[in-house]
Design an enzyme around this catalytic site. Structure first.
Site, PDB file in Angstrom:
ATOM      1  N   PRO A 128       0.831  -1.214   0.000  1.00  0.00           N
ATOM      2  CA  PRO A 128       0.000   0.000   0.000  1.00  0.00           C
ATOM      3  C   PRO A 128       0.867   1.266   0.000  1.00  0.00           C
ATOM      4  CG  PRO A 128      -0.868  -1.589   1.577  1.00  0.00           C
ATOM      5  CD  PRO A 128       0.413  -2.171   1.048  1.00  0.00           C
ATOM      6  N   ALA A 130       4.330   1.339  -0.932  1.00  0.00           N
ATOM      7  CA  ALA A 130       5.588   1.195  -1.685  1.00  0.00           C
ATOM      8  C   ALA A 130       5.335   0.557  -3.039  1.00  0.00           C
ATOM      9  CB  ALA A 130       6.603   0.358  -0.896  1.00  0.00           C
ATOM     10  N   TRP A 156      -2.152  -4.893  -4.906  1.00  0.00           N
ATOM     11  CA  TRP A 156      -2.121  -4.934  -6.371  1.00  0.00           C
ATOM     12  C   TRP A 156      -1.443  -6.204  -6.865  1.00  0.00           C
ATOM     13  CZ3 TRP A 156      -5.614  -1.691  -7.397  1.00  0.00           C
ATOM     14  CH2 TRP A 156      -5.697  -0.468  -6.742  1.00  0.00           C
ATOM     15  N   GLN A 336     -11.643   5.855 -31.292  1.00  0.00           N
ATOM     16  CA  GLN A 336     -11.969   7.044 -32.100  1.00  0.00           C
ATOM     17  C   GLN A 336     -12.468   6.632 -33.491  1.00  0.00           C
ATOM     18  OE1 GLN A 336     -11.872   9.837 -30.568  1.00  0.00           O
ATOM     19  NE2 GLN A 336     -12.374  11.224 -32.228  1.00  0.00           N
ATOM     20  N   ILE A 337     -11.792   5.654 -34.086  1.00  0.00           N
ATOM     21  CA  ILE A 337     -12.187   5.187 -35.423  1.00  0.00           C
ATOM     22  C   ILE A 337     -13.591   4.574 -35.378  1.00  0.00           C
ATOM     23  CG2 ILE A 337     -11.691   3.393 -37.163  1.00  0.00           C
ATOM     24  CD1 ILE A 337      -8.661   4.068 -36.666  1.00  0.00           C
ATOM     25  N   GLU A 363       4.414  -2.887 -13.315  1.00  0.00           N
ATOM     26  CA  GLU A 363       5.745  -3.346 -13.776  1.00  0.00           C
ATOM     27  C   GLU A 363       6.613  -2.158 -14.208  1.00  0.00           C
ATOM     28  OE1 GLU A 363       6.716  -6.834 -14.399  1.00  0.00           O
ATOM     29  OE2 GLU A 363       4.794  -7.879 -14.338  1.00  0.00           O
TER      30      GLU A 363
END
Ligand code: CAA
Length: 398
Positions: A128, A130, A156, A336-337, A363
């Site tokens: 949390p 580091a 995480w 967007q396309i 990472e």
């Protein structure tokens, strides 16, 4: 320099492509909506040998090279990021790190079942408080007889609630900074060790991401990887492998965004022509093409160094930074396309955009990679030889 994949590498790509198309593609939208996939898909990856792809045959793997491994990551993320994440943590951050640093007994106990896919593995460094400053971890290890007692928390952590084996980093002496860090394998079921899932993520929703908690967890010395104080180097060399898988996966996401965009640009008409005929759409397609090509070359350069057992921290960091930025831009341009259709989940591009975002953080953030690249170039960062360098791929360096 050879720009053609060997027959074996092409076969691996085909095998993983077919696996992902059959076992995952029909279900990824549902997994993403339900924010959950079962461990069954990871077990199937194990049965197909994919979880042991670059691990030597003597340790239960397929003994394939890093180019094949990159192609496997690419094909997985072409279908969905969550599949590649499983390869990143299980194979990249954990198994390849054990191959480099573990002793023979530990390889037999942990690496072999992981390569065979009967045990699922992950990696616990981030906390949390580091993340980028990895040497600032607060999880402690205290020597007690022939054991260590671990206390603290990790956050995480991909596959936190699914994994059996956890490569965990703790500090024996916080004042010693990175020189106090030590690596351990914590096994599910050890008393005082619990895991949980984090909900509400922007992307990689199907994948399990969570936390770990250590409350006086007794870990035998036989589970300590490397020497006391070697943990930071072990973590960083693990990340050299993890980042490689993330970069390779990002190439797959860029290819998926590009393929979806060219298909849509040929189907959708405005002003009496397919939108692909409009130059501003072509500009986005062209940027994706250039990004795809450069990303793939950077990944394959890192792969070639890894095959030969040559230190590749710099090249892997560059590939990870560049390929992830390209994937995010490509996914955004793909939305967007697709116009308004790209904003809803009937098309896969909105999921690609959400999934691409995380890889610019995990990472090594974009900013960490920029600092690392600048420091190498300026001469402030010079790699020292390791006492246990990364072994070359099976069949190389003999
Ligand atoms: N391999 C082996 N050893 C290494 C190494 C590597 N790649 N990089 C550094 N080392 C060694 C150095 O040689 C040095 O050794 P000595 O003590 O003998 O001198 C020691 O480690 C310290 O290295 P640095 O001086 O380079 O450390 P630093 O503090 O300057 O820089 C950093 C470190 C680059 C900022 C690093 O902390 C970093 O990369 N941070 C980002 C962390 C990160 O990527 N976290 C991701 C977590 S994993 C994840 O996200 C997975 C998931 O589940 C999604």
């Amino acid at each position: 320099m050879n720009f053609e994949y060997t027959e074996e590498q092409q076969q691996v790509r085909e095998m993983v492509r077919e696996f992902a198309a059959r076992e995952a593609a029909p279900f990824v939208r549902e997994w993403d909506t339900k924010q959950n996939y079962s461990r069954a898909i990871i077990d199937k990856m194990g049965e197909a040998g994919i979880l042991g792809l670059p691990i030597p045959e003597e340790y239960g793997g397929l003994g394939l090279d890093y180019i094949s491994f990159a192609l496997a990551c690419e094909e997985m993320e072409y279908v969905d990021t969550t599949l590649r994440v499983a390869l990143s943590v299980h194979v990249g951050l954990n198994s390849l790190t054990l191959l480099q640093w573990a002793n023979e007994d530990q390889k037999q106990r942990f690496l072999v079942p992981q390569a065979q896919g009967t045990k699922i593995a992950t990696f616990g460094l981030t906390e949390p408080g580091a993340g980028s400053d990895a040497a600032a971890i607060s999880t402690t290890a205290r020597k007690d007889g022939d054991d260590y007692i671990l206390n603290g928390a990790k956050m995480w952590i991909s596959l936190a609630d699914l994994a059996d084996n956890f490569l965990v980093f703790a500090t024996l002496d916080k004042d010693a900074g990175h020189k106090g860090m030590t690596a351990f394998v914590v096994e599910r079921g050890m008393e005082g060790f619990t895991t949980g899932t984090i909900h509400g993520k922007l992307g990689v929703r199907a994948g399990n991401t969570g936390e770990m908690s250590f409350n006086n967890v007794r870990v035998p010395s036989a589970n300590r990887i490397g020497e006391e104080g070697e943990g930071f180097k072990i973590a960083m060399s693990a990340i050299d492998q993890g980042r490689f898988t993330v970069a390779a996966g990002a190439v797959g996401l860029t290819k998926a965004a590009l393929d979806a965009s060219t298909k849509y640009a040929n189907e959708r008409h405005t002003f009496g022509v397919p939108i692909g005929k409009h130059q501003l759409v072509q500009q986005m397609i062209a940027k994706m093409v250039a990004g795809r090509e450069v990303s793939e070359l950077l990944v394959m350069k890192a792969a070639e160094l890894k095959n030969r057992g040559i230190r590749n921290t710099k090249e892997t960091s560059l590939a990870k930074w560049y390929a992830c930025d390209v994937a995010l831009q490509s996914a955004d341009d793909a939305v967007q396309i697709h116009g308004s259709y790209g904003f809803a989940d009937d098309y896969p591009v909105e999921r690609m955009l959400r999934n691409a975002r995380g890889a610019v953080i995990y990472e090594g953030t974009r900013e960490i990679h920029q600092i690392v690249q600048a420091e190498y170039e300026l001469g402030y960062r010079i790699d020292k030889p390791l006492n246990k360098p990364q072994p070359p791929a099976q069949g190389y360096g003999e």
